[in-house]
Design a protein around this motif. Structure first.
Motif, PDB file in Angstrom:
ATOM      1  N   THR A 170      31.338  41.032  33.397  1.00 16.25           N
ATOM      2  CA  THR A 170      32.607  40.743  32.751  1.00 16.25           C
ATOM      3  C   THR A 170      32.584  41.012  31.249  1.00 16.25           C
ATOM      4  O   THR A 170      33.533  41.561  30.697  1.00 16.25           O
ATOM      5  N   ASP A 180      38.415  41.652  38.325  1.00 17.28           N
ATOM      6  CA  ASP A 180      37.163  40.905  38.285  1.00 17.28           C
ATOM      7  C   ASP A 180      37.219  39.743  39.277  1.00 17.28           C
ATOM      8  O   ASP A 180      38.297  39.327  39.687  1.00 17.28           O
ATOM      9  N   GLU A 181      36.059  39.249  39.626  1.00 17.99           N
ATOM     10  CA  GLU A 181      35.973  38.091  40.525  1.00 17.99           C
ATOM     11  C   GLU A 181      36.692  38.376  41.846  1.00 17.99           C
ATOM     12  O   GLU A 181      37.343  37.489  42.412  1.00 17.99           O
ATOM     13  N   THR A 206      31.051  31.307  39.490  1.00 20.88           N
ATOM     14  CA  THR A 206      30.820  32.727  39.174  1.00 20.88           C
ATOM     15  C   THR A 206      31.606  33.207  37.951  1.00 20.88           C
ATOM     16  O   THR A 206      31.249  34.198  37.351  1.00 20.88           O
ATOM     17  N   SER A 207      32.710  32.506  37.591  1.00 23.52           N
ATOM     18  CA  SER A 207      33.581  33.012  36.515  1.00 23.52           C
ATOM     19  C   SER A 207      32.905  33.019  35.165  1.00 23.52           C
ATOM     20  O   SER A 207      32.973  33.989  34.435  1.00 23.52           O
TER      21      SER A 207
HETATM   22 MG    MG Z   1      31.947  37.682  35.545  1.00 26.77          MG
END
Ligand code: MG
Ligand code: ADP
Length: 735
Positions: free
Chosen positions: A45, A137-138, A359-360
């Motif tokens: 990210t 993302d994610e 996970t973020s």
């Molecule tokens: Mg990430």
């Protein structure tokens, strides 16, 4: 680079993803869609957007990278980190956009935004021409809005390809030549970038792709690149959906994590978590690593924080440095950074987090994870037609992610506060949101962005027919669709507002009835769970303080009264600083925040007023901020936001009903209420001012299920109002 970002560069270079930079950029350059899988914390990210920028993929004017995040907190905290790494101010080259808060500019090249906000941007920029690259993302989280974006982006990509071809023709004829920087030093994959099915045809295909000459460069002008990033290995589904897009696996660094289960199921996991934190802290060296506890939400985090603070007072001298750092969606932005702060070695951090830390966002320094095994799940109860937010067991894959957080710096330990047997009973994965949530809001977005066939839309996992039907029926009842299913003018207006259609409808009606001021109060107040609080040890004082705001009509007008009273106080009182009377805890961040707050007197005044009246300072501040934001948006749409109906309570409640007509219940002869949709028995929640009161009909904001079905935020209505408020649904009905 400034000094700060130079220091951060060292950290960046140590990330597993850093050495794969060239290959990743190259892959994205060569393929229109790439699936990128990498362990949490490997740097996806924060780094990938910077790589793409540095390699010149978005150097041109009017083209940028969008990175979607399912969570607001992730978008804001990660963009701040990346701005520091890049060495710019947030909002310049790096920015973020979340609902009601846009910190980006025309110079922003790397923009983190919630998936919901990117969906909104499609409304004003149907081909997303602002972006050359969109990173979803994610993706493994499969949130409702990310799922809808999958389909939309796939479609947009095709449309832009066509545009690109047409443009190329035009350019050829004009003999104009656009140039674009090609990433230098194109090479084959290194060993740490593994390809899916290493021996399969795919590899030779992709290798060939690398050797092939770059495409005609004019193509790139309109080409939309899609990067799907996921933290879990099951990426084939994404690849299949995007017509066999290549999957890149970036291996991370992961140390072994020892899993410990409880011998017996725990009755009270909060208690168990408290014990586990204290035990871990006492039995291990303070400098051996930090503790991360996964809980389901803000209330639990606040309770555990209190418990830990209490017991910390009785610790032996060598163990006093225990610092609690909470992180959850509604945590004010200025307090979020506490979890990332490095503490001296005689201190230890206990991070209390929701699944945001799964996970973020990666919190550095964790070696002990305490997993309560629960999270909050949004669902839709079709029986009663309302959204629910329930605490439920996590899936195995979530539990594994949580455990993984302990093995980032060295071998770690994960304490699961449930038995091994119970772990085995968990579902393998979570059900994608699109299959369990109410779809009204996203269906309106699809319709508003020109996608009429919402049933035949290219979903990765299609929602059920009944959920689609429900959503269409609700939109029809709200008058957002006509009887052929097409978007009405009102529907278009509603979509333009970044609010749930139900709320936009309330605002719309309030314009007609000249009570926008009250409607804005309502819509803002409903964005928090409750504005009031009553401490267990002081219930009576709280009850008496709350009385002054209470309306006989119920909770909605009570909230309006409270906002009116506060405004009056703010406007009338002189600027006295009332500081001593606040119990400021010097340990808390708010203390320092207030100390540094230039507008100290007004913030203190607000806090004092709240304390005196047993009103939640945090929630009231939030409501006032939200109200301001919605007011600004409404003003921009030329809506007079100051109309007020005085104390004509009925009119405001009818406006409310025009959106909330699904959330009503009728009094039964036996004294209970029965929901209009689904005929379920509903009880009024004890926190409501309508508790134990009887009235012919009620409207509520939400239903919660504990041992019974409870309605929260309840107001009294007259059954006859329903046919006025929702003629399409109740027009010929008499109750
Ligand atoms: Mg990430
Ligand atoms: P991924 O997306 O692959 O999970 P990230 O790019 O989010 O990884 O994180 C990369 C690294 O950056 C992590 O090791 C994390 O600890 C660090 N990091 C991210 N945000 C911050 C922050 N605000 N403060 C300190 N470190 C951070």
């Amino acid at each position: 680079l400034n000094i700060k970002s130079q220091k951060l560069l060292k950290q960046r270079q140590e990330l597993p993803i850093f050495s794969a930079k060239r290959e990743i950029v190259d892959y994205i350059y060569k393929n229109k869609t790439v699936i990128l899988v990498g362990e949490t914390g490997s740097g996806k990210t924060t780094q990938i957007p910077q790589f793409l920028y540095e390699e010149g993929l978005v150097r041109k004017n009017n083209c940028a990278i969008a990175i979607t995040q399912p969570r607001r907190v992730a978008a804001t905290s990660i963009s701040k980190r990346v701005a520091d790494e890049v060495g710019t101010k947030l909002g310049a080259r790096v920015g973020y956009t979340i609902r009601f808060d846009d910190c980006s500019s025309k110079y922003t090249k790397i923009k983190y935004l919630t998936d919901g906000m990117l969906l909104r941007e499609v409304l004003s920029d149907p081909l997303l021409l602002k972006y050359r690259i969109v990173i979803l993302d994610e993706a493994h989280e499969r949130t409702l809005r990310t799922d809808v974006l999958f389909g939309m982006l796939k479609e947009i990509q095709v449309k832009r390809e066509k545009l690109s071809k047409d443009q190329r023709e035009k350019m050829r004829s004009l003999k104009a030549s656009e140039t674009h920087k090609v990433p230098s030093n194109v090479r084959g994959p290194k060993t740490h970038v593994k390809f899916e099915n290493s021996d399969s045809e795919l590899e030779s295909d992709t290798k060939e792709a690398i050797i092939k000459k770059p495409k005609v460069q004019e193509d790139e002008i309109f080409e939309l690149k899609i990067v799907v990033m996921s933290a879990t290995l099951d990426a084939e589904k994404f690849s299949n959906y995007f017509n066999g897009a290549p999957i890149l696996y970036v291996s991370g660094r992961q140390y072994p994590v020892k899993i410990k289960y409880t011998y017996e199921p725990q009755n009270d996991y909060l208690d168990a978590a408290h014990l586990a934190v204290m035990q871990t802290h006492l039995e291990t060296n303070t400098d051996s690593g930090d503790i991360l506890v996964f809980l389901s939400g803000q209330e639990e985090i606040e309770s555990l924080e209190k418990l830990i603070r209490e017991t910390s007072k009785h610790l032996p001298k060598s163990k006093t440095g225990l610092v609690v750092a909470p992180i959850y969606a509604a945590l004010p932005q200025n307090l979020q950074n506490k979890v990332f702060e490095k503490l001296p070695s005689d201190h230890r951090k206990v991070v209390l987090a929701t699944n945001i830390a799964e996970t973020s966002i990666t919190i550095p320094g964790i070696r002990y994870v305490i997993d309560t095994g629960v999270h909050k799940v949004r669902g839709f109860d079709a029986r009663v037609g309302v959204e629910s937010l329930l605490v439920e067991p996590v899936s195995k894959s979530s539990a594994r992610q949580r455990a993984g957080r302990a093995g980032r710096i060295d071998s770690g330990v994960c304490f699961r506060l449930y038995t091994e047997n119970d772990f085995e009973k968990l579902a393998e994965d979570d059900v994608p949101e699109i299959m369990r949530r109410q779809l009204t809001s996203v269906i309106l977005m699809l319709k508003a962005s020109g996608i009429d066939d919402v049933i035949g839309f290219d979903y990765m996992d299609p929602p059920s027919k009944s959920a689609l039907k429900n959503a269409l029926l609700e939109l029809y009842s709200l008058e957002a669709l006509d009887d052929t299913g097409r978007l009405t003018d009102l529907g278009r207006w509603m979509a333009e507002f970044p609010l749930d259609p139900v709320y936009s409808k309330v605002l719309y009606e309030s314009i007609k009835h000249k009570c926008t001021s009250e409607a804005l109060d309502l819509v803002a107040a409903l964005s928090v769970d409750s504005l009031f609080y009553s401490p267990i040890d002081n219930r009576e004082a709280a009850f008496n303080a709350h009385k002054q705001f209470q309306s006989l009509n119920g909770d909605h007008w009570t909230a309006i009264n409270l906002l009116k009273a506060f405004n009056e106080y703010k406007n009338n009182s002189s600027k006295v600083v009332i500081f001593d009377q606040l119990e400021n805890d010097p340990d808390s961040f708010e203390f320092y925040e207030n100390e540094n707050n230039k507008d100290k007197s007004s913030s203190d005044k607000l806090e004092f007023w709240c304390k005196k009246n047993f009103v939640s300072f945090r929630n009231l501040s939030h409501v006032i901020r939200i109200r301001q934001q919605i007011s600004n948006l409404a003003s921009n749409l030329n809506i007079d936001i100051s109309t007020s109906c005085g104390d004509d309570t009925d009119t405001v409640l009818i406006c409310l009903l025009s959106g909330f007509f699904y959330k009503c219940a009728m009094l039964q002869p036996d004294g209970t209420y029965r929901s209009l949709i689904g005929s379920q028995t509903v009880h009024i929640h004890p926190t409501s001012s309508m508790f134990r009161k009887k009235t012919a009909a009620i409207v509520y904001d939400q239903l919660v299920f504990t041992n019974k079905l409870y309605a929260k935020s309840v107001s009294a209505i007259q059954p006859g109002w329903l046919s006025i408020a929702a003629p399409r649904l109740y027009g010929n009905n008499s109750f």
